[in-house]
Design an enzyme around this catalytic site. Structure first.
Site, PDB file in Angstrom:
ATOM      1  N   GLY A   1      -4.048  -4.103   6.205  1.00 13.11           N
ATOM      2  CA  GLY A   1      -3.085  -3.760   7.250  1.00 13.11           C
ATOM      3  C   GLY A   1      -3.405  -2.420   7.869  1.00 13.11           C
ATOM      4  O   GLY A   1      -4.160  -1.623   7.299  1.00 13.11           O
TER       5      GLY A   1
ATOM      6  N   SER B   1       0.867  -1.163   0.000  1.00 16.66           N
ATOM      7  CA  SER B   1       0.000   0.000   0.000  1.00 16.66           C
ATOM      8  C   SER B   1       0.913   1.223   0.000  1.00 16.66           C
ATOM      9  O   SER B   1       1.740   1.370   0.899  1.00 16.66           O
ATOM     10  CB  SER B   1      -0.872  -0.030   1.255  1.00 16.66           C
ATOM     11  OG  SER B   1      -1.633   1.144   1.358  1.00 16.66           O
TER      12      SER B   1
ATOM     13  N   LYS C   1      -0.992  -1.075  -4.537  1.00 20.23           N
ATOM     14  CA  LYS C   1      -2.197  -0.305  -4.193  1.00 20.23           C
ATOM     15  C   LYS C   1      -1.740   1.107  -3.906  1.00 20.23           C
ATOM     16  O   LYS C   1      -0.734   1.308  -3.222  1.00 20.23           O
ATOM     17  CB  LYS C   1      -2.857  -0.946  -2.967  1.00 20.23           C
ATOM     18  CG  LYS C   1      -3.646  -0.018  -2.055  1.00 20.23           C
ATOM     19  CD  LYS C   1      -4.448  -0.805  -1.048  1.00 20.23           C
ATOM     20  CE  LYS C   1      -4.594  -0.075   0.274  1.00 20.23           C
ATOM     21  NZ  LYS C   1      -5.335  -0.879   1.273  1.00 20.23           N
TER      22      LYS C   1
ATOM     23  N   LYS D   1      -9.630  -7.217   8.024  1.00 17.16           N
ATOM     24  CA  LYS D   1      -8.619  -6.819   9.005  1.00 17.16           C
ATOM     25  C   LYS D   1      -9.042  -7.414  10.339  1.00 17.16           C
ATOM     26  O   LYS D   1     -10.191  -7.222  10.762  1.00 17.16           O
ATOM     27  CB  LYS D   1      -8.540  -5.293   9.119  1.00 17.16           C
ATOM     28  CG  LYS D   1      -7.963  -4.615   7.876  1.00 17.16           C
ATOM     29  CD  LYS D   1      -7.901  -3.105   8.013  1.00 17.16           C
ATOM     30  CE  LYS D   1      -7.313  -2.479   6.748  1.00 17.16           C
ATOM     31  NZ  LYS D   1      -7.519  -1.006   6.708  1.00 17.16           N
TER      32      LYS D   1
ATOM     33  N   LYS E   1      -3.035   4.969  -2.477  1.00 11.08           N
ATOM     34  CA  LYS E   1      -4.080   5.720  -1.800  1.00 11.08           C
ATOM     35  C   LYS E   1      -4.510   6.846  -2.725  1.00 11.08           C
ATOM     36  O   LYS E   1      -3.660   7.481  -3.365  1.00 11.08           O
ATOM     37  CB  LYS E   1      -3.525   6.302  -0.493  1.00 11.08           C
ATOM     38  CG  LYS E   1      -3.185   5.238   0.530  1.00 11.08           C
ATOM     39  CD  LYS E   1      -4.453   4.568   1.032  1.00 11.08           C
ATOM     40  CE  LYS E   1      -4.184   3.742   2.271  1.00 11.08           C
ATOM     41  NZ  LYS E   1      -5.443   3.126   2.777  1.00 11.08           N
TER      42      LYS E   1
ATOM     43  N   ASP F   1      -7.186   2.810  -3.202  1.00 10.31           N
ATOM     44  CA  ASP F   1      -7.941   2.822  -1.939  1.00 10.31           C
ATOM     45  C   ASP F   1      -8.278   4.268  -1.585  1.00 10.31           C
ATOM     46  O   ASP F   1      -7.376   5.084  -1.365  1.00 10.31           O
ATOM     47  CB  ASP F   1      -7.090   2.188  -0.831  1.00 10.31           C
ATOM     48  CG  ASP F   1      -7.837   2.049   0.497  1.00 10.31           C
ATOM     49  OD1 ASP F   1      -9.021   2.456   0.570  1.00 10.31           O
ATOM     50  OD2 ASP F   1      -7.235   1.539   1.468  1.00 10.31           O
TER      51      ASP F   1
ATOM     52  N   ASP G   1     -13.673  -2.193   2.805  1.00 11.30           N
ATOM     53  CA  ASP G   1     -12.763  -2.273   3.957  1.00 11.30           C
ATOM     54  C   ASP G   1     -13.545  -1.771   5.181  1.00 11.30           C
ATOM     55  O   ASP G   1     -14.188  -2.564   5.893  1.00 11.30           O
ATOM     56  CB  ASP G   1     -11.505  -1.427   3.637  1.00 11.30           C
ATOM     57  CG  ASP G   1     -10.538  -1.249   4.805  1.00 11.30           C
ATOM     58  OD1 ASP G   1     -10.867  -1.625   5.940  1.00 11.30           O
ATOM     59  OD2 ASP G   1      -9.434  -0.700   4.600  1.00 11.30           O
TER      60      ASP G   1
ATOM     61  N   GLU H   1     -11.048   0.303  -3.632  1.00  7.54           N
ATOM     62  CA  GLU H   1     -11.329  -0.023  -2.229  1.00  7.54           C
ATOM     63  C   GLU H   1     -12.012   1.150  -1.521  1.00  7.54           C
ATOM     64  O   GLU H   1     -11.528   2.280  -1.574  1.00  7.54           O
ATOM     65  CB  GLU H   1      -9.994  -0.365  -1.547  1.00  7.54           C
ATOM     66  CG  GLU H   1     -10.118  -0.736  -0.077  1.00  7.54           C
ATOM     67  CD  GLU H   1      -8.755  -1.147   0.521  1.00  7.54           C
ATOM     68  OE1 GLU H   1      -7.789  -1.347  -0.235  1.00  7.54           O
ATOM     69  OE2 GLU H   1      -8.684  -1.249   1.760  1.00  7.54           O
TER      70      GLU H   1
END
Ligand code: OSB
Ligand code: MG
Length: 376
Positions: free
Chosen positions: A291, A136, A162, A263, A164, A189, A239, A214
């Site tokens: 995570g 990420s 991934k 998670k 952000k 995400d 998520d 995400e």
């Protein structure tokens, strides 16, 4: 049988190698709660994944400390458990606060695995001995900075990137990565930064062959996500919205997502994660392990979780050194040049805690069920 004798909480402060930026904020130092549970001569370790500020979800390091100290730990110290699997039902009357209760629940699973002399992976029924890893990548200062990060993670072997995203940092970064890496498994995400009104943006993102997007919409929504999923080809992955099996079932029934990020902290620990694994396997919904910038203890639990049969996609479980100069476990979690983590065969979470390192990072400590002086 687990007759808890004592529990120790400690808060450790760990500086991150690079600040980690998401649509909701920036983290430079992780305030992590480590939990040690003792039953007889056996110890078990858990890590609380709550963040410093109530921006990812409603919990924080301090709310988790409170819930553990004043409710969850006293409740468990006054009972005997047949199995670690019974912990979740004892803690169930506590509404929300799942990251707090998961720190205790996961420590008991580690403890039970050690009682059996078995790796935690085997106790939870995990089938993988090596797990595929993704990374990420937080929001960067510039597109060249982002591309440099992507190149270095791919050359380290990671199997999925991934990034952000947030309003103003979506199309351009994705377009830039795609023009250099047309085939790399790539996803974005948003951590709830968008609204259904942003549909035109998602329609543009739909052209980049993303593996998934995400949590694009509100943290507690499954209705608008279902509307969005009907309009785009890119799979939606939830998520924040999934806090347990019921949320997963409802989201799947509504068509709010095609993939779920699990998670341990967000769902309250292994018992709930195992139910989600079973339900999603039956319903052909792929899972992966998310995570929360965990230190070694939490990272080791994430590795165990990732061995479950339904966790078929590379997760956000990566090497310790991406986040911490010095981790809390020995050896630090490492990734092979092939982009995998080999699951240890040692009992419990399978890593030793580096107490010298942990002691140096400790800012507060509290013992329950035994006198402060006697220690754990
Ligand atoms: O949404 O997955 C998330 C980190 C902090 C809070 C939320 C998230 C993340 C990550 C990092 O994406 C995952 C990791 O620990 O590597
Ligand atoms: Mg996420």
């Amino acid at each position: 049988m687990i007759r808890l004798r004592s529990v120790q909480l400690r808060e450790i402060n760990l500086p991150l190698v690079h600040p980690f930026e998401t649509s909701f904020g920036r983290t430079t130092v992780r305030r992590v709660i480590l939990l040690t549970a003792r039953a007889g001569d056996q110890l078990g370790y858990g890590e609380c994944t709550a963040a410093e500020d109530p921006l990812y979800n409603s919990e924080t390091t301090d709310t988790a400390w409170h819930i553990l100290s004043d409710f969850a730990i006293p409740w468990l110290l006054s009972t005997t458990l047949e199995r670690a699997a019974d912990c979740a039902s004892i803690l169930r009357p506590i509404r929300g606060n799942k990251m707090a209760t998961a720190a205790l629940e996961t420590a008991l699973w580690d403890l039970e695995a050690r009682q059996f002399g078995s790796p935690l992976r085997r106790l939870i029924g995990g089938v993988r001995t090596e797990i595929p890893c993704g990374v990420s990548i937080g929001i960067q200062r510039s597109i060249p900075d982002l591309l440099a990060r992507v190149r270095s993670e791919l050359s380290a072997g990671y199997r999925r990137i991934k990034i952000k995203i947030k309003p103003g940092w979506e199309i351009e970064p994705i377009k830039a990565i795609r023009s250099e890496f047309p085939e790399t498994p790539l996803m974005a995400d948003a951590n709830s930064a968008f609204e259904l009104n942003d549909l035109p943006l998602f329609e543009r993102l739909d052209n980049f062959g993303l593996m998934m997007i995400e949590q694009p919409l509100a943290h507690d929504d499954i209705v608008d996500h279902a509307k969005l999923q009907r309009e785009i080809r890119t799979p939606v992955c939830l998520d924040e919205s999934i806090t347990g099996l019921d949320d997963a079932r409802k989201a799947i029934e509504l068509g709010s997502c095609r993939i779920i990020n699990v998670k341990l902290g967000r769902v309250g620990g292994y018992s709930e994660a195992l139910k989600i694994n079973e339900y999603c396997s039956k319903n052909a919904i792929p899972l992966w392990c998310g995570g929360m910038l965990e230190s070694g203890v939490g990272r080791a639990h994430n590795i165990a979780l990732s061995t479950l049969s339904g966790f078929t996609l590379p997760g956000d479980v990566s090497a310790s050194k991406r986040y911490y100069e010095e981790d809390t476990v020995r050896p630090p979690v490492a990734v092979t040049p092939d982009g995998t983590i080999r699951v240890t065969e040692s009992p419990g979470i399978g890593y030793s805690l580096d107490w010298e390192r942990i002691e140096r990072a400790t800012v507060r400590k509290r013992e329950f069920g035994t006198s402060e002086r006697a220690g754990i």
